[in-house]
Design a protein around this motif. Structure first.
Motif, PDB file in Angstrom:
ATOM      1  N   ALA A 258       0.830  -1.211   0.000  1.00 15.95           N
ATOM      2  CA  ALA A 258       0.000   0.000   0.000  1.00 15.95           C
ATOM      3  C   ALA A 258       0.865   1.263   0.000  1.00 15.95           C
ATOM      4  CB  ALA A 258      -0.930  -0.002   1.211  1.00 15.95           C
ATOM      5  N   ARG A 259       1.968   1.225   0.728  1.00 14.09           N
ATOM      6  CA  ARG A 259       2.861   2.394   0.766  1.00 14.09           C
ATOM      7  C   ARG A 259       3.512   2.630  -0.604  1.00 14.09           C
ATOM      8  NH1 ARG A 259       6.654   2.362   5.867  1.00 14.09           N
ATOM      9  NH2 ARG A 259       6.983   4.506   5.163  1.00 14.09           N
ATOM     10  N   PHE A 260       3.884   1.546  -1.298  1.00 14.60           N
ATOM     11  CA  PHE A 260       4.417   1.695  -2.658  1.00 14.60           C
ATOM     12  C   PHE A 260       3.334   2.247  -3.580  1.00 14.60           C
ATOM     13  CE2 PHE A 260       7.882  -1.105  -1.297  1.00 14.60           C
ATOM     14  CZ  PHE A 260       8.955  -0.623  -2.023  1.00 14.60           C
ATOM     15  N   ALA A 261       2.130   1.704  -3.477  1.00 15.72           N
ATOM     16  CA  ALA A 261       1.023   2.147  -4.333  1.00 15.72           C
ATOM     17  C   ALA A 261       0.723   3.625  -4.114  1.00 15.72           C
ATOM     18  CB  ALA A 261      -0.225   1.302  -4.064  1.00 15.72           C
ATOM     19  N   ARG A 262       0.724   4.082  -2.856  1.00 13.46           N
ATOM     20  CA  ARG A 262       0.479   5.503  -2.569  1.00 13.46           C
ATOM     21  C   ARG A 262       1.528   6.407  -3.204  1.00 13.46           C
ATOM     22  NH1 ARG A 262      -1.108   3.643   2.488  1.00 13.46           N
ATOM     23  NH2 ARG A 262       0.846   4.178   3.489  1.00 13.46           N
ATOM     24  N   ARG A 263       2.694   5.864  -3.432  1.00 10.14           N
ATOM     25  CA  ARG A 263       3.765   6.643  -4.079  1.00 10.14           C
ATOM     26  C   ARG A 263       3.754   6.476  -5.594  1.00 10.14           C
ATOM     27  NH1 ARG A 263       8.998   7.481  -0.525  1.00 10.14           N
ATOM     28  NH2 ARG A 263       8.051   7.739   1.517  1.00 10.14           N
ATOM     29  N   GLY A 264       2.731   5.800  -6.087  1.00  8.02           N
ATOM     30  CA  GLY A 264       2.562   5.666  -7.531  1.00  8.02           C
ATOM     31  C   GLY A 264       3.406   4.590  -8.179  1.00  8.02           C
ATOM     32  N   VAL A 265       3.915   3.649  -7.399  1.00  7.35           N
ATOM     33  CA  VAL A 265       4.765   2.585  -7.943  1.00  7.35           C
ATOM     34  C   VAL A 265       3.881   1.420  -8.395  1.00  7.35           C
ATOM     35  CG1 VAL A 265       6.651   0.967  -7.467  1.00  7.35           C
ATOM     36  CG2 VAL A 265       6.646   3.244  -6.395  1.00  7.35           C
ATOM     37  N   ALA A 266       4.001   1.053  -9.659  1.00  8.99           N
ATOM     38  CA  ALA A 266       3.266  -0.110 -10.183  1.00  8.99           C
ATOM     39  C   ALA A 266       3.869  -1.383  -9.595  1.00  8.99           C
ATOM     40  CB  ALA A 266       3.357  -0.144 -11.702  1.00  8.99           C
ATOM     41  N   PHE A 267       3.016  -2.321  -9.220  1.00 11.01           N
ATOM     42  CA  PHE A 267       3.517  -3.563  -8.646  1.00 11.01           C
ATOM     43  C   PHE A 267       4.412  -4.318  -9.623  1.00 11.01           C
ATOM     44  CE2 PHE A 267      -0.005  -4.155  -5.222  1.00 11.01           C
ATOM     45  CZ  PHE A 267       0.463  -3.019  -4.577  1.00 11.01           C
ATOM     46  N   SER A 268       4.198  -4.133 -10.910  1.00  7.74           N
ATOM     47  CA  SER A 268       5.050  -4.791 -11.903  1.00  7.74           C
ATOM     48  C   SER A 268       6.483  -4.249 -11.885  1.00  7.74           C
ATOM     49  CB  SER A 268       4.455  -4.632 -13.299  1.00  7.74           C
ATOM     50  OG  SER A 268       4.352  -3.251 -13.629  1.00  7.74           O
ATOM     51  N   ASP A 269       6.688  -3.096 -11.236  1.00 10.76           N
ATOM     52  CA  ASP A 269       8.026  -2.508 -11.124  1.00 10.76           C
ATOM     53  C   ASP A 269       8.733  -2.869  -9.826  1.00 10.76           C
ATOM     54  OD1 ASP A 269       7.754  -1.259 -13.585  1.00 10.76           O
ATOM     55  OD2 ASP A 269       7.034   0.627 -12.714  1.00 10.76           O
ATOM     56  N   ILE A 270       8.115  -3.733  -9.024  1.00 11.87           N
ATOM     57  CA  ILE A 270       8.698  -4.127  -7.739  1.00 11.87           C
ATOM     58  C   ILE A 270       9.186  -5.571  -7.823  1.00 11.87           C
ATOM     59  CG2 ILE A 270       8.296  -4.449  -5.276  1.00 11.87           C
ATOM     60  CD1 ILE A 270       5.958  -2.443  -5.517  1.00 11.87           C
ATOM     61  N   GLU A 271      10.421  -5.764  -7.413  1.00 20.62           N
ATOM     62  CA  GLU A 271      11.011  -7.103  -7.332  1.00 20.62           C
ATOM     63  C   GLU A 271      11.047  -7.508  -5.860  1.00 20.62           C
ATOM     64  OE1 GLU A 271      14.851  -8.344  -9.448  1.00 20.62           O
ATOM     65  OE2 GLU A 271      15.495  -7.836  -7.413  1.00 20.62           O
ATOM     66  N   CYS A 272      10.458  -8.655  -5.547  1.00 17.13           N
ATOM     67  CA  CYS A 272      10.431  -9.142  -4.167  1.00 17.13           C
ATOM     68  C   CYS A 272      11.311 -10.380  -4.023  1.00 17.13           C
ATOM     69  CB  CYS A 272       9.003  -9.503  -3.759  1.00 17.13           C
ATOM     70  SG  CYS A 272       7.885  -8.089  -3.749  1.00 17.13           S
ATOM     71  N   LYS A 273      11.878 -10.519  -2.829  1.00 20.78           N
ATOM     72  CA  LYS A 273      12.663 -11.703  -2.479  1.00 20.78           C
ATOM     73  C   LYS A 273      12.243 -12.133  -1.079  1.00 20.78           C
ATOM     74  CE  LYS A 273      16.495 -10.200  -5.369  1.00 20.78           C
ATOM     75  NZ  LYS A 273      17.885  -9.702  -5.411  1.00 20.78           N
ATOM     76  N   VAL A 274      12.157 -13.456  -0.871  1.00 16.91           N
ATOM     77  CA  VAL A 274      11.637 -14.014   0.369  1.00 16.91           C
ATOM     78  C   VAL A 274      12.715 -14.866   1.047  1.00 16.91           C
ATOM     79  CG1 VAL A 274       9.814 -15.436   1.391  1.00 16.91           C
ATOM     80  CG2 VAL A 274       9.331 -14.114  -0.687  1.00 16.91           C
ATOM     81  N   PHE A 275      12.870 -14.654   2.378  1.00 16.67           N
ATOM     82  CA  PHE A 275      13.898 -15.367   3.139  1.00 16.67           C
ATOM     83  C   PHE A 275      13.368 -15.799   4.487  1.00 16.67           C
ATOM     84  CE2 PHE A 275      15.919 -12.534   0.220  1.00 16.67           C
ATOM     85  CZ  PHE A 275      16.909 -13.325  -0.347  1.00 16.67           C
ATOM     86  N   GLY A 276      13.918 -16.899   5.015  1.00 14.81           N
ATOM     87  CA  GLY A 276      13.612 -17.344   6.373  1.00 14.81           C
ATOM     88  C   GLY A 276      12.718 -18.555   6.401  1.00 14.81           C
TER      89      GLY A 276
END
Length: 167
Positions: free
Chosen positions: A85-103
């Motif tokens: 939601a914080r990325f979206a409020r800043r106008g960042v498209a989810f397709s422009d976000i790279e996620c990595k998962v650990f643990g």
């Protein structure tokens, strides 16, 4: 750690404890130690934003005594939803976000579906439900991990720990 800091001399240093998360727009080296807990990194280079959290438990709704609004980074699902939601409020498209998962480590004697396994399952499901792409992961097993995240490059440096490093 010092070698990594030498590689990123202009970066702030930030250690994440359990139930903490950050969204930054300045060069930062964020690091944490994970056992059954899960961290997800978010990297949006076009927007100059990056984020990471350290969550203890899978879903806020499963823990009635806890108010997710008071500690949103304590739960995997609310941490992901908040940062998305914080990325979206800043106008960042989810397709422009790279996620990595650990643990998500589990003790050898743990029940079949340990909290570590549940944390990982919820992380992947929540990211998928939101349309966020997972570029890499290192999850499960029976040993903890120390991760270091460069918010300026999106790089993750990881070291597996002996069983004593579990949280």
């Amino acid at each position: 750690m010092q070698g990594l800091l030498d590689r990123f001399p202009d970066h702030k240093l930030r250690f994440l404890n359990v139930a903490q998360g950050i969204l930054v727009d300045c060069p930062t080296v964020a690091h944490t130690v994970l056992g059954s807990c899960v961290s997800v990194t978010f990297f949006a280079p076009k927007a100059g934003l990056a984020a990471i959290f350290h969550a203890l438990l899978p879903r806020a709704a499963e823990y009635r005594l806890h108010d997710p609004e008071q500690a949103p980074y304590k739960f995997v699902d609310t941490a992901i939803e908040l940062l998305a939601a914080r990325f979206a409020r800043r106008g960042v498209a989810f397709s422009d976000i790279e996620c990595k998962v650990f643990g998500g480590a589990s003790a050898l004697f743990a029940e079949e579906m340990s909290v570590g396994c549940k944390n990982v399952e919820v992380a992947f499901a929540t990211l998928s439900d939101l349309g966020l792409r997972v570029a890499a992961s290192n999850v499960g097993g029976d040993a903890g991990r120390k991760i270091v995240f460069s918010t300026s490059t999106g790089e993750i440096f990881m070291r597996m720990l002996k069983n004593g490093g579990r949280k």
